[in-house]
Scaffold this motif. Structure first.
Motif, mmCIF file in Angstrom:
data_model
loop_
_atom_site.group_PDB
_atom_site.id
_atom_site.type_symbol
_atom_site.label_atom_id
_atom_site.label_comp_id
_atom_site.label_asym_id
_atom_site.label_seq_id
_atom_site.Cartn_x
_atom_site.Cartn_y
_atom_site.Cartn_z
ATOM 1 N N PHE A 64 0.847 -1.198 0.000
ATOM 2 C CA PHE A 64 0.000 0.000 0.000
ATOM 3 C C PHE A 64 0.878 1.242 0.000
ATOM 4 O O PHE A 64 1.827 1.345 0.772
ATOM 5 N N PRO A 65 0.580 2.211 -0.864
ATOM 6 C CA PRO A 65 1.380 3.443 -0.892
ATOM 7 C C PRO A 65 1.133 4.298 0.355
ATOM 8 O O PRO A 65 0.103 4.177 1.008
ATOM 9 N N GLU A 66 2.092 5.137 0.643
ATOM 10 C CA GLU A 66 1.960 6.067 1.781
ATOM 11 C C GLU A 66 0.995 7.175 1.414
ATOM 12 O O GLU A 66 0.957 7.580 0.261
ATOM 13 N N PRO A 67 0.246 7.721 2.291
ATOM 14 C CA PRO A 67 0.047 7.299 3.667
ATOM 15 C C PRO A 67 -0.825 6.036 3.721
ATOM 16 O O PRO A 67 -1.897 5.987 3.098
ATOM 17 N N LYS A 68 -0.348 5.042 4.418
ATOM 18 C CA LYS A 68 -1.063 3.765 4.510
ATOM 19 C C LYS A 68 -2.294 3.929 5.396
ATOM 20 O O LYS A 68 -2.232 4.543 6.460
ATOM 21 N N PRO A 69 -3.420 3.349 4.947
ATOM 22 C CA PRO A 69 -4.605 3.388 5.815
ATOM 23 C C PRO A 69 -4.423 2.427 6.994
ATOM 24 O O PRO A 69 -3.556 1.557 6.967
ATOM 25 N N HIS A 70 -5.241 2.581 7.988
ATOM 26 C CA HIS A 70 -5.186 1.701 9.151
ATOM 27 C C HIS A 70 -5.581 0.285 8.733
ATOM 28 O O HIS A 70 -6.400 0.090 7.838
ATOM 29 N N GLN A 71 -5.011 -0.704 9.400
ATOM 30 C CA GLN A 71 -5.281 -2.103 9.075
ATOM 31 C C GLN A 71 -6.771 -2.440 9.164
ATOM 32 O O GLN A 71 -7.291 -3.193 8.340
ATOM 33 N N ASN A 72 -7.447 -1.887 10.167
ATOM 34 C CA ASN A 72 -8.883 -2.172 10.319
ATOM 35 C C ASN A 72 -9.670 -1.640 9.123
ATOM 36 O O ASN A 72 -10.649 -2.266 8.684
ATOM 37 N N THR A 73 -9.258 -0.509 8.601
ATOM 38 C CA THR A 73 -9.926 0.076 7.440
ATOM 39 C C THR A 73 -9.774 -0.839 6.231
ATOM 40 O O THR A 73 -10.753 -1.143 5.534
ATOM 41 N N VAL A 74 -8.545 -1.290 5.991
ATOM 42 C CA VAL A 74 -8.286 -2.180 4.857
ATOM 43 C C VAL A 74 -9.050 -3.489 5.032
ATOM 44 O O VAL A 74 -9.651 -4.008 4.092
ATOM 45 N N SER A 75 -9.056 -4.006 6.238
ATOM 46 C CA SER A 75 -9.767 -5.251 6.528
ATOM 47 C C SER A 75 -11.262 -5.106 6.237
ATOM 48 O O SER A 75 -11.886 -6.005 5.669
ATOM 49 N N THR A 76 -11.821 -3.972 6.604
ATOM 50 C CA THR A 76 -13.239 -3.712 6.330
ATOM 51 C C THR A 76 -13.495 -3.644 4.828
ATOM 52 O O THR A 76 -14.470 -4.211 4.327
ATOM 53 N N PHE A 77 -12.616 -2.976 4.090
ATOM 54 C CA PHE A 77 -12.769 -2.900 2.635
ATOM 55 C C PHE A 77 -12.664 -4.280 1.993
ATOM 56 O O PHE A 77 -13.397 -4.594 1.048
ATOM 57 N N LEU A 78 -11.759 -5.103 2.487
ATOM 58 C CA LEU A 78 -11.636 -6.463 1.944
ATOM 59 C C LEU A 78 -12.935 -7.243 2.167
ATOM 60 O O LEU A 78 -13.402 -7.964 1.281
ATOM 61 N N LYS A 79 -13.509 -7.094 3.359
ATOM 62 C CA LYS A 79 -14.774 -7.775 3.667
ATOM 63 C C LYS A 79 -15.871 -7.304 2.706
ATOM 64 O O LYS A 79 -16.641 -8.115 2.179
ATOM 65 N N ILE A 80 -15.931 -6.015 2.449
ATOM 66 C CA ILE A 80 -16.933 -5.460 1.530
ATOM 67 C C ILE A 80 -16.709 -5.988 0.116
ATOM 68 O O ILE A 80 -17.662 -6.359 -0.579
ATOM 69 N N LEU A 81 -15.455 -6.060 -0.315
ATOM 70 C CA LEU A 81 -15.143 -6.554 -1.660
ATOM 71 C C LEU A 81 -15.502 -8.032 -1.814
ATOM 72 O O LEU A 81 -15.926 -8.465 -2.895
ATOM 73 N N VAL A 82 -15.374 -8.786 -0.744
ATOM 74 C CA VAL A 82 -15.800 -10.192 -0.776
ATOM 75 C C VAL A 82 -17.323 -10.254 -0.885
ATOM 76 O O VAL A 82 -17.876 -11.036 -1.679
ATOM 77 N N GLU A 83 -18.024 -9.416 -0.109
ATOM 78 C CA GLU A 83 -19.493 -9.380 -0.151
ATOM 79 C C GLU A 83 -20.010 -8.946 -1.522
ATOM 80 O O GLU A 83 -21.048 -9.417 -1.976
ATOM 81 N N LYS A 84 -19.285 -8.043 -2.187
ATOM 82 C CA LYS A 84 -19.668 -7.583 -3.525
ATOM 83 C C LYS A 84 -19.229 -8.563 -4.618
ATOM 84 O O LYS A 84 -19.420 -8.303 -5.799
ATOM 85 N N HIS A 85 -18.603 -9.662 -4.226
ATOM 86 C CA HIS A 85 -18.137 -10.719 -5.139
ATOM 87 C C HIS A 85 -16.985 -10.282 -6.043
ATOM 88 O O HIS A 85 -16.797 -10.853 -7.110
#
Length: 158
Positions: free
Chosen positions: A32-53
């Motif tokens: 991830f390029p700087e400034p890196k988002p918080h791990q929880n934020t990225v984790s939430t986005f990954l969960k959403i991307l899985v839900e969106k298939h």
């Protein structure tokens, strides 16, 4: 499957994943390029991307391996189609005219592209015709050898 529009943050994550094909969460955080988002934020986005298939997961021990379920090309086509529908009233020619007017594309580029496409099309048609002719030849030649084999077997039985 009906695709859903991605937010800019979701798109950024997908771009990183498409470039790697498969990636673990820790690897994603590293690239991830700087400034890196918080791990929880990225984790939430990954969960959403899985839900969106858009992503699939494969559990490996206690961690997940993320893989794109939708290719980059499929997404580009989806975005372009929506863009043309929303901003050009479903008119590809209006989009093309704007690309030419804004000098993203010259008429010369367009002609070269079209000339290349017609050549590719004629080559494909020739290859398909040759392929079909080869297939027909193969079928007919096999029939002849099969018939000869049957005749030989009949003679041996007599």
């Amino acid at each position: 499957m009906i695709l859903q529009t991605l937010t800019s943050s979701e798109e950024e994550i997908m771009q990183l994943i498409w470039s790697r094909e498969k990636i673990y969460f820790r690897e994603l955080m590293d690239v991830f390029p700087e400034p890196k988002p918080h791990q929880n934020t990225v984790s939430t986005f990954l969960k959403i991307l899985v839900e969106k298939h858009y992503l699939t997961t494969e559990k490996q021990g206690r961690i997940y391996l993320y893989s794109p379920n939708i290719s980059s090309d499929e997404y580009k086509k989806f975005v372009l189609k929506r863009f043309v529908e929303n901003y050009f009233n479903n008119s590809g020619s209006d989009l093309l005219q704007l690309l030419i007017d804004e000098k993203f594309l010259t008429p010369k580029d367009l002609n070269l592209y079209l000339d290349g496409k017609t050549n590719e099309t004629s080559l494909k048609e020739n290859k398909e015709t040759n392929h079909i002719q080869d297939f027909i030849e193969e079928l007919t030649s096999n029939k002849k050898t099969k018939k000869k084999d049957k005749d030989k077997k009949k003679k041996k039985k007599k």
